[in-house]
Design a protein around this motif. Structure first.
Motif, mmCIF file in Angstrom:
data_model
loop_
_atom_site.group_PDB
_atom_site.id
_atom_site.type_symbol
_atom_site.label_atom_id
_atom_site.label_comp_id
_atom_site.label_asym_id
_atom_site.label_seq_id
_atom_site.Cartn_x
_atom_site.Cartn_y
_atom_site.Cartn_z
ATOM 1 N N ARG A 43 79.141 -83.417 -24.088
ATOM 2 C CA ARG A 43 80.336 -82.898 -23.404
ATOM 3 C C ARG A 43 80.024 -81.525 -22.783
ATOM 4 O O ARG A 43 80.470 -81.210 -21.681
ATOM 5 C CB ARG A 43 81.499 -82.772 -24.399
ATOM 6 N N ARG A 112 69.255 -87.031 -21.685
ATOM 7 C CA ARG A 112 69.048 -87.513 -23.061
ATOM 8 C C ARG A 112 67.790 -86.898 -23.678
ATOM 9 O O ARG A 112 67.775 -86.512 -24.842
ATOM 10 C CB ARG A 112 68.986 -89.047 -23.102
ATOM 11 N N ARG A 135 75.943 -91.491 -31.188
ATOM 12 C CA ARG A 135 75.884 -92.896 -30.755
ATOM 13 C C ARG A 135 74.500 -93.506 -30.971
ATOM 14 O O ARG A 135 74.375 -94.706 -31.143
ATOM 15 C CB ARG A 135 76.221 -93.016 -29.256
ATOM 16 N N ASP A 136 73.452 -92.649 -30.942
ATOM 17 C CA ASP A 136 72.065 -93.136 -30.997
ATOM 18 C C ASP A 136 71.266 -92.389 -32.051
ATOM 19 O O ASP A 136 70.042 -92.294 -31.950
ATOM 20 C CB ASP A 136 71.395 -92.943 -29.623
ATOM 21 N N ARG A 181 85.019 -96.483 -22.146
ATOM 22 C CA ARG A 181 83.954 -95.522 -22.488
ATOM 23 C C ARG A 181 82.918 -96.176 -23.407
ATOM 24 O O ARG A 181 81.719 -96.006 -23.218
ATOM 25 C CB ARG A 181 84.567 -94.267 -23.128
ATOM 26 N N ASP A 185 78.956 -96.587 -22.699
ATOM 27 C CA ASP A 185 77.981 -96.016 -23.644
ATOM 28 C C ASP A 185 77.064 -97.099 -24.244
ATOM 29 O O ASP A 185 75.912 -96.827 -24.570
ATOM 30 C CB ASP A 185 78.702 -95.267 -24.780
ATOM 31 N N ARG A 188 74.352 -98.561 -21.209
ATOM 32 C CA ARG A 188 73.350 -97.768 -20.483
ATOM 33 C C ARG A 188 71.953 -98.166 -20.954
ATOM 34 O O ARG A 188 71.781 -98.661 -22.082
ATOM 35 C CB ARG A 188 73.596 -96.267 -20.692
HETATM 36 N N1 LIG Z 1 74.565 -89.285 -29.615
HETATM 37 C C1 LIG Z 1 75.459 -89.338 -28.592
HETATM 38 C C2 LIG Z 1 76.701 -88.749 -28.696
HETATM 39 C C3 LIG Z 1 77.569 -88.817 -27.634
HETATM 40 N N2 LIG Z 1 77.174 -89.434 -26.503
HETATM 41 C C4 LIG Z 1 78.032 -89.455 -25.323
HETATM 42 C C5 LIG Z 1 78.830 -90.720 -25.195
HETATM 43 C C6 LIG Z 1 80.243 -90.325 -25.551
HETATM 44 O O1 LIG Z 1 81.183 -91.050 -24.800
HETATM 45 C C7 LIG Z 1 80.259 -88.848 -25.220
HETATM 46 C C8 LIG Z 1 81.240 -87.989 -25.986
HETATM 47 O O2 LIG Z 1 81.085 -88.216 -27.373
HETATM 48 P P1 LIG Z 1 82.292 -87.931 -28.406
HETATM 49 O O3 LIG Z 1 82.632 -86.487 -28.316
HETATM 50 O O4 LIG Z 1 83.438 -88.784 -27.969
HETATM 51 O O5 LIG Z 1 81.728 -88.317 -29.738
HETATM 52 O O6 LIG Z 1 78.947 -88.383 -25.403
HETATM 53 C C9 LIG Z 1 75.954 -90.021 -26.430
HETATM 54 O O7 LIG Z 1 75.606 -90.609 -25.388
HETATM 55 N N3 LIG Z 1 75.108 -89.960 -27.472
#
Ligand SMILES: Nc1ccn([C@H]2C[C@H](O)[C@@H](COP(=O)(O)O)O2)c(=O)n1
Ligand SMILES: Nc1ncnc2c1ncn2[C@@H]1O[C@H](COP(=O)(O)OP(=O)(O)OP(=O)(O)O)[C@@H](O)[C@H]1O
Length: 245
Positions: A43, A112, A135-136, A181, A185, A188
């Motif tokens: 973010r 990334r 997420r990863d 979203r 996510d 990709r």
């Molecule tokens: N390890 C991560 C964490 C977050 N993201 C990206 C994908 C999410 O939509 C965005 C915001 O995360 P949130 O604050 O909703 O937990 O950030 C990612 O790609 N990899």
């Protein structure tokens, strides 16, 4: 018998609104561990792109700017902090404009690579251990984490939780936005949202937040005991060695 507590690295992944942040902060606090919100970092870089006039629909423009912002994350679970170029970004990164653009920015491989390096260096520096949520984390950032958790919940439960945070929010619109979203996510090419093969899946749909926290604390304590036994036998390395370079 040694009474030192082994350092532990915990990866918590899952779709939006499954309870990753609330659970991770509470588990880290309960166990005296550091905490890292990796979504906040994506973010933060998105906010920097927007405020610096980068066209976030252009992956090449994002890629060439990805190395410019200085992002710093605090790791105290009771006071999570994030700055960009020295400015407190904790408020602006939660705005709708950032939320709607963060999936596009975080899909760019150069972004990334940059953020993953930052995450690994923070995990390496956490002496007592860390809970890292995203997420990863289990699949890519910390594939040798001691414990990997993948939180899930129905879209209805997640939308109800999210709507509860904002007075007068439309549950249906919230549900559609989080499904969109998650789809971006998950689809990709570079390190998509995914459950690691060795992650423990916890469906939180019908659990209270307190029940989820207790479940994860128990899993960490069990794993900590098992890792401590393995280390005594020389079967694993130190936590520092378990964070990929
Ligand atoms: N390890 C991560 C964490 C977050 N993201 C990206 C994908 C999410 O939509 C965005 C915001 O995360 P949130 O604050 O909703 O937990 O950030 C990612 O790609 N990899
Ligand atoms: N098991 C639960 N039962 C009820 N409410 C919950 C539960 N877990 C979390 N919540 C609430 O749901 C909302 C979303 O939780 P949280 O921010 O922790 O999710 P998240 O997975 O980190 O979301 P995001 O990925 O979008 O940042 C918060 O208001 C939180 O208090």
């Amino acid at each position: 018998m040694s009474d030192t507590v082994e350092s532990v690295i915990v990866a918590i992944d899952g779709p939006s609104g499954t309870g990753k942040s609330s659970t991770s902060k509470a588990v880290a606090s309960a166990l005296g561990l550091s905490y890292l919100d990796t979504g906040a970092q994506y973010r933060a870089i998105t906010w920097w792109m927007i405020t610096n006039g980068i066209d976030v629909s252009d992956p090449l423009a994002i890629a060439s700017a990805a190395g410019k912002p200085v992002i710093e994350s605090g790791t105290d679970p009771s006071a999570p902090a994030i700055t960009v170029d020295g400015l407190d970004a904790s408020g602006p990164i939660r705005e709708q404009d950032v939320t709607s653009k963060v999936s596009a920015v975080s899909a760019v491989p150069e972004v990334r690579t940059r953020i993953t390096e930052l995450q690994r260096s923070i995990a390496r520096a956490a002496e007592k251990g860390i809970v890292v949520e995203g997420r990863d984390i289990g699949t890519t950032v910390l594939p040798d984490a001691d414990l990997k958790i993948f939180l899930t919940a129905s879209p209805e439960a997640r939308a109800a939780r999210r709507s509860g945070e904002i007075k007068g929010a439309d549950v249906t619109a919230t549900r559609e936005a989080l499904i969109k979203r998650d789809a971006a996510d998950s689809s990709r090419k570079t390190s998509p949202l995914a459950k690691a093969d060795d992650a423990v899946e916890v469906d939180t749909t019908d659990l209270t937040l307190q029940q989820v926290i207790e479940c994860v604390v128990t899993l960490v304590e069990e794993r900590r005991g098992a890792t401590g036994d393995e280390e005594k036998r020389g079967a694993t390395g130190s936590a520092e060695k378990r964070v990929a370079k």
